[in-house]
Design an enzyme around this catalytic site. Structure first.
Site, PDB file in Angstrom:
ATOM      1  N   ASP A  16       0.851  -1.181   0.000  1.00  0.00           N
ATOM      2  CA  ASP A  16       0.000   0.000   0.000  1.00  0.00           C
ATOM      3  C   ASP A  16       0.890   1.235   0.000  1.00  0.00           C
ATOM      4  OD1 ASP A  16      -2.158   1.657   0.209  1.00  0.00           O
ATOM      5  OD2 ASP A  16      -2.592   1.188   2.311  1.00  0.00           O
ATOM      6  N   ASP A 112      -3.159   2.355  -5.925  1.00  0.00           N
ATOM      7  CA  ASP A 112      -1.941   2.373  -5.104  1.00  0.00           C
ATOM      8  C   ASP A 112      -1.847   1.190  -4.149  1.00  0.00           C
ATOM      9  OD1 ASP A 112      -3.953   3.067  -3.300  1.00  0.00           O
ATOM     10  OD2 ASP A 112      -2.609   4.353  -2.158  1.00  0.00           O
ATOM     11  N   GLU A 113      -2.514   0.103  -4.492  1.00  0.00           N
ATOM     12  CA  GLU A 113      -2.623  -0.976  -3.508  1.00  0.00           C
ATOM     13  C   GLU A 113      -2.825  -2.312  -4.220  1.00  0.00           C
ATOM     14  OE1 GLU A 113      -6.175  -2.013  -0.419  1.00  0.00           O
ATOM     15  OE2 GLU A 113      -6.053  -0.002  -1.218  1.00  0.00           O
TER      16      GLU A 113
HETATM   17 MG    MG Z   1      -2.527   3.976   0.103  1.00  0.00          MG
END
Ligand code: MG
Length: 417
Positions: A16, A112-113
């Site tokens: 993350d 983003d993960e």
């Molecule tokens: Mg994040």
């Protein structure tokens, strides 16, 4: 620290990025480093909302989804910027490309993960060494900090990555649940939102440990099948695989059927079309999704197959809307040759929640009017009334952390050369 997270079972990473949009902006313009910055849908308008912010801003109380005026009150020297989605997509693509060099078993879940299954990647090092390598590489090459969770399944990996930020690497083993996971407040459990937490507290479930120990039958009564699923998660039981194709799956929902005989009867074809669309609409609703293109597939008696699609300005999920477009396509592209099979799919799917947010970012006026998104929003507002954003966001937003990711379309771009 450097021994294997699990010698037998799976080894799953959850990775993350920390304050992703803000980090990308800081990487792009290092003068922003160490300053309180926030990305907002429209920084100039009082109505703009905070999409994400740097740790420096968070330290002053700035939060995602907070109105800009409120954020400025809390943090008067807050630097506000508009989102640069192209920049974020490019960074995201580079990150997932690096991850895919470790293993093909990468499942992006948002910009983003993502999850990685490194069970069979032992030749590259211990899980901690691999995590450290990835973290350092992303930091060095892209200047973006991230946190990683290492665990025997997705749920625990996700919980673990959240435990140390920024730049954390956290191992969560099953035997450590009692000491690390169970003391956490129930709201902190991934998959439990305010509404569910409230229900659980009414039956004296305050921590993840309380949930883990609770009687499964009363949980089912309280939350349906989800009750059992959540109890299992709280006990560290989660068999979901890391699925690299999951992004794809979500992009389209379709249904097709072969006719009992080749047909040139418009009514018969129309009836089948209606049946297929009904199927599609049901499944689209079940996924809380909406789509922007409709594709029609026609297979003729001689096995020649054509697919034709139409992309709309707005997202749709209603049977009548999908049927309208599908009928239009059939009228236009059927050459009256006998038909053997028809198929309909709704494509360019998004979670409704994300459609709502996507629009939210551009909600407010002026130069924003040029954005196609704005048109979409107007159309949706026309159709469903002003409260469409509330209704799109309400239920699930309460269920989960506010999400700031944009579209999922590009999430498998990293596979392209
Ligand atoms: Mg994040």
């Amino acid at each position: 620290m450097a021994h294997s997270a699990n010698s037998k079972g799976r080894v799953i990473f959850h990775i993350d990025m920390n304050c992703f949009y803000a980090s990308v902006e800081m990487a792009h313009n290092p003068e922003l480093k160490g300053k309180p910055i926030a990305i907002a849908g429209n920084p100039e308008e009082r109505k703009g909302i905070i999409v994400t912010s740097s740790y420096e801003a968070r330290a002053k109380g700035v939060k995602t989804t907070m109105p800009v005026w409120q954020a400025k009150k809390l943090c008067p020297d807050l630097l506000l910027m508009r989102p640069n989605f192209d920049r974020y997509r490019e960074a995201s693509r580079a990150i997932f490309k690096m991850l895919s060099e470790i293993t093909p078993l990468v499942q992006p879940v948002s910009i983003d993960e993502g999850y990685l299954d490194i069970t069979d990647t032992k030749e590259l090092g211990t899980p901690v060494e691999i995590a450290d390598y990835l973290q350092q590489r992303i930091l060095k090459e892209l200047d973006i900090p991230c946190s990683l969770g290492i665990a025997p399944n997705k749920f625990l990996a996700k919980m673990a990555s959240d435990m140390r930020k920024p730049l954390g690497i956290t191992i969560l083993r099953k035997r450590e649940l009692a000491s690390t996971l169970w003391p956490l407040q129930i709201e902190e459990m991934h998959g439990i939102g305010a509404k569910t937490a409230e229900k659980l507290k009414k039956v004296s479930i305050h921590t993840i440990g309380d949930l883990a120990a609770h009687d499964v039958y009363s949980l089912k009564q309280l939350l349906g099948v989800n009750g059992e699923r959540l109890k299992n998660l709280a006990n560290g039981i989660d068999y979901r695989p890391v699925d690299p194709e999951a992004v794809h799956d979500f992009k389209s929902i379709g249904s097709s059927q072969t006719l009992a005989h080749d047909s040139t009867d418009w009514d018969e074809l129309h009836q089948l079309l209606e049946h297929l669309v009904e199927n599609v609409a049901k499944r689209v609703k079940r996924k809380s999704a909406a789509g922007k293109s409709v594709q029609l597939m026609i297979r003729f008696h001689n096995h020649q197959t054509i697919t034709r699609s139409k992309t709309l300005q707005k997202y749709i999920d209603e049977k009548k809307d999908i049927l309208f477009v599908a009928k239009e396509l059939l009228k236009k592209h059927w050459n009256e040759e006998p038909v053997r099979l028809l198929g309909v799919s709704l494509q360019n799917l998004e979670e409704k929640r994300q459609v709502g947010e996507q629009l939210d970012l551009f909600t407010y006026r002026d130069n924003v009017k040029k954005e196609k998104l704005y048109e979409t929003m107007e159309e949706l507002t026309d159709k469903y009334g002003k409260n469409v954003f509330l209704s799109l966001n309400s239920e699930k937003d309460k269920e989960q952390q506010p999400r700031t990711s944009f579209q999922k379309d590009f999430l498998d771009d990293y596979k392209k050369p």
